[in-house]
Design an enzyme around this catalytic site. Structure first.
Site, mmCIF file in Angstrom:
data_model
loop_
_atom_site.group_PDB
_atom_site.id
_atom_site.type_symbol
_atom_site.label_atom_id
_atom_site.label_comp_id
_atom_site.label_asym_id
_atom_site.label_seq_id
_atom_site.Cartn_x
_atom_site.Cartn_y
_atom_site.Cartn_z
ATOM 1 N N LYS A 76 0.552 -0.858 -0.332
ATOM 2 C CA LYS A 76 -0.377 -0.194 -0.020
ATOM 3 C C LYS A 76 1.201 1.699 0.338
ATOM 4 O O LYS A 76 1.898 1.436 1.067
ATOM 5 C CB LYS A 76 -0.849 -0.199 1.083
ATOM 6 C CG LYS A 76 -2.086 1.698 1.099
ATOM 7 C CD LYS A 76 -3.531 0.878 0.459
ATOM 8 C CE LYS A 76 -3.809 2.076 0.145
ATOM 9 N NZ LYS A 76 -3.715 2.797 -0.858
ATOM 10 N N LYS A 100 4.664 2.796 8.784
ATOM 11 C CA LYS A 100 2.593 3.153 8.783
ATOM 12 C C LYS A 100 1.537 2.493 9.352
ATOM 13 O O LYS A 100 1.023 2.313 9.733
ATOM 14 C CB LYS A 100 2.897 4.562 8.105
ATOM 15 C CG LYS A 100 2.148 6.024 7.781
ATOM 16 C CD LYS A 100 1.576 5.909 6.800
ATOM 17 C CE LYS A 100 2.911 7.033 6.333
ATOM 18 N NZ LYS A 100 2.805 7.798 5.001
ATOM 19 N N LYS A 112 5.637 1.775 -2.566
ATOM 20 C CA LYS A 112 5.291 2.767 -3.219
ATOM 21 C C LYS A 112 5.885 3.075 -4.983
ATOM 22 O O LYS A 112 6.606 2.445 -4.944
ATOM 23 C CB LYS A 112 6.962 4.466 -2.831
ATOM 24 C CG LYS A 112 6.046 5.907 -2.164
ATOM 25 C CD LYS A 112 5.185 6.301 -1.779
ATOM 26 C CE LYS A 112 5.147 7.163 -1.142
ATOM 27 N NZ LYS A 112 4.290 7.726 -0.201
ATOM 28 N N THR A 196 -5.342 13.062 5.653
ATOM 29 C CA THR A 196 -4.221 13.294 5.892
ATOM 30 C C THR A 196 -4.067 14.252 6.779
ATOM 31 O O THR A 196 -3.458 14.595 7.940
ATOM 32 C CB THR A 196 -3.059 13.670 5.143
ATOM 33 O OG1 THR A 196 -3.131 12.569 3.915
ATOM 34 C CG2 THR A 196 -1.462 13.335 5.093
ATOM 35 N N ASN A 227 -2.413 19.310 -0.345
ATOM 36 C CA ASN A 227 -3.542 18.380 -0.028
ATOM 37 C C ASN A 227 -3.428 18.642 1.202
ATOM 38 O O ASN A 227 -4.052 18.158 2.188
ATOM 39 C CB ASN A 227 -2.965 17.115 -0.340
ATOM 40 C CG ASN A 227 -4.398 16.321 0.042
ATOM 41 O OD1 ASN A 227 -5.872 17.211 0.069
ATOM 42 N ND2 ASN A 227 -4.040 15.110 0.051
ATOM 43 N N SER A 355 -7.506 5.542 3.273
ATOM 44 C CA SER A 355 -7.561 4.040 1.807
ATOM 45 C C SER A 355 -7.913 3.410 1.840
ATOM 46 O O SER A 355 -8.118 2.387 1.484
ATOM 47 C CB SER A 355 -6.223 4.846 1.115
ATOM 48 O OG SER A 355 -5.351 5.412 0.294
#
Ligand code: GLU
Length: 423
Positions: A76, A100, A112, A196, A227, A355
């Protein structure tokens, strides 16, 4: 475009390795033999992304998808479009996702991706072609049960929509769960865009209480007004903090009485940056690091808080909205100076948490209200802060080390119980 091996090794991966070395002595004895698992990515794919530009020429871009660890579930993590993207950086960003997701106890590993490109220099059609070709190149290793991309620096919901559509075209049917952070009418989740920044605020509030820092009237400085930074700024402003300074790629603005964040958001939507915002003065970029502040929110890129900046920083609390903004040698100085840091792997985990909610909603084809999403997000983030805080008290260590202890134990226990194939 140069190839990754021609570029200097990024310091991001070195920073991550230093963090793993820092936590190792705290881990249970039987997990130590598995620590090396975390010091290398499980799988790294480098792809060539050729696209036809609007003028008819063909340009090649270099892209990556790194799956750092899959012990606790599918990979993820976001996709970054930025001119500095290179393999070592993506490896570090993937590794931070592993930590995380484990800190929040989400059933994922870490991954990533990214493309070395300046998205501001592409037309909308070129951006779409780049996204679709990149998705097609990484399609053999992504999927709702294998690895689920999402937005990161330089990417957004529309780009996730194109990724979902391209992957679905390859599979021959709609696969909403292959990416998160999609537009809401394509199986995206309410609350994802702001998640976030909201998480930065919620974790910041919790830790501020614990260190007796009052939010009301506190001076906040924010680096990055995308963001993450803009939503965090808005929530702190609403809670009566003074957002005195904001820096982005266009410059640094300052206002002694605090910026009107709503107006600043409108200005940025129109002018693509904070520069020229009326009712604020422009100051030198370097001054950002020395102004009077109580709370610093780095919400841009990694490697921003250097040892030198750490020496002079006046903040009492640092909220890491960005991934990897603090160098290890800077962190040592900050801790000696008794400045609290809410580490990235906790502070900015709101995005990946929603997410996860999006992926669950896609799997069930049943969607929740924004209130339900925000309530669940706040609850998970607050209990993660509690876990990390008590671990730090118990072990007398920093919040980052405490978060890493919790995460590494979860990951390595899973690794140990799964065993090493073929045994
Ligand atoms: N790019 C974000 C991060 O660094 C979100 C990742 C996700 O939602 O998977 O956490």
């Amino acid at each position: 475009m140069s190839l990754s091996y021609e570029m200097e090794n990024s310091r991001a991966w070195q920073t991550y390795l230093a963090q793993i070395n820092q936590v190792t002595p705290y881990l249970e004895e039987d997990l130590i033999p598995f620590v090396n698992t975390l010091k290398r990515p499980k799988r790294a794919l480098i792809v060539d992304v050729p696209i036809v530009m609007d003028d008819g020429s063909i340009q090649h871009f270099e892209g990556y998808r790194v799956q750092h660890n899959l012990s606790r579930g599918p990979g993820k993590g976001g996709i970054r479009y930025h001119p500095d993207v290179e393999l070592n950086e993506v490896m570090a960003l993937a590794a931070w996702m592993t930590i995380k997701t484990a800190v929040l106890n989400l059933p994922y590993g870490g991954a990533k991706g990214g493309v070395r490109v300046d998205p501001r220099k592409l037309s909308p059609r070129e951006l779409e072609r780049l996204t679709r070709r990149f998705t097609s190149e990484i399609s053999p290793i992504i999927g709702p049960q294998t690895d689920i991309p999402a937005p990161d620096v330089g990417t957004n919901a529309s780009i996730m929509g194109w990724m979902m559509d391209t992957y679905s075209s390859i599979k021959g049917h709609t696969v909403t769960g292959v990416v998160t952070g999609k537009p809401v009418h394509l199986g995206g989740s309410l609350g994802r865009v702001r998640a976030t920044g909201r998480g930065v605020f919620v974790t910041g509030l919790e830790v501020a209480k614990k260190i007796n820092l009052s939010i009301e009237g506190s001076r906040v400085a924010i680096q990055g007004f995308g963001n993450v930074g803009s939503e965090a700024a808005y929530l702190f402003h609403k809670a009566n903090a003074k957002v005195v300074c904001v820096q982005d790629h266009t410059g640094t603005i300052y206002s002694e009485q605090g910026l009107d964040v709503k107006q600043l958001q409108n200005h940025v939507a129109q002018h693509q940056g904070v520069a020229g915002f009326p009712e604020a003065s422009m100051i030198d970029d370097q001054e950002f690091w020395t102004i009077e502040m109580d709370i610093l929110i780095p919400a841009a890129l990694e490697g921003q808080i250097t040892a030198e900046r750490a020496q002079n920083l006046t903040a009492k609390l640092i909220l890491e909205g960005a991934n990897g903004p603090t160098y290890p040698e800077a962190e040592e100085i900050l801790l000696q100076r008794q400045i609290s840091i809410v580490p990235d792997v906790l502070c900015n985990a709101g995005g990946v948490t929603v997410s996860y909610f999006e992926w669950v909603q896609d799997m069930a084809s049943y969607f929740w209200t924004e209130d339900e999403i925000n309530q669940r997000l706040d609850k998970l983030m607050m209990s993660a802060v509690e876990d990390v805080w008590s671990k730090a008290q118990e072990k007398q260590c920093s919040l980052r080390t405490a978060a890493y202890i919790l995460a590494c134990e979860r990951i390595l226990k899973a690794r140990k119980e799964r065993g090493i194939f073929p045994g």
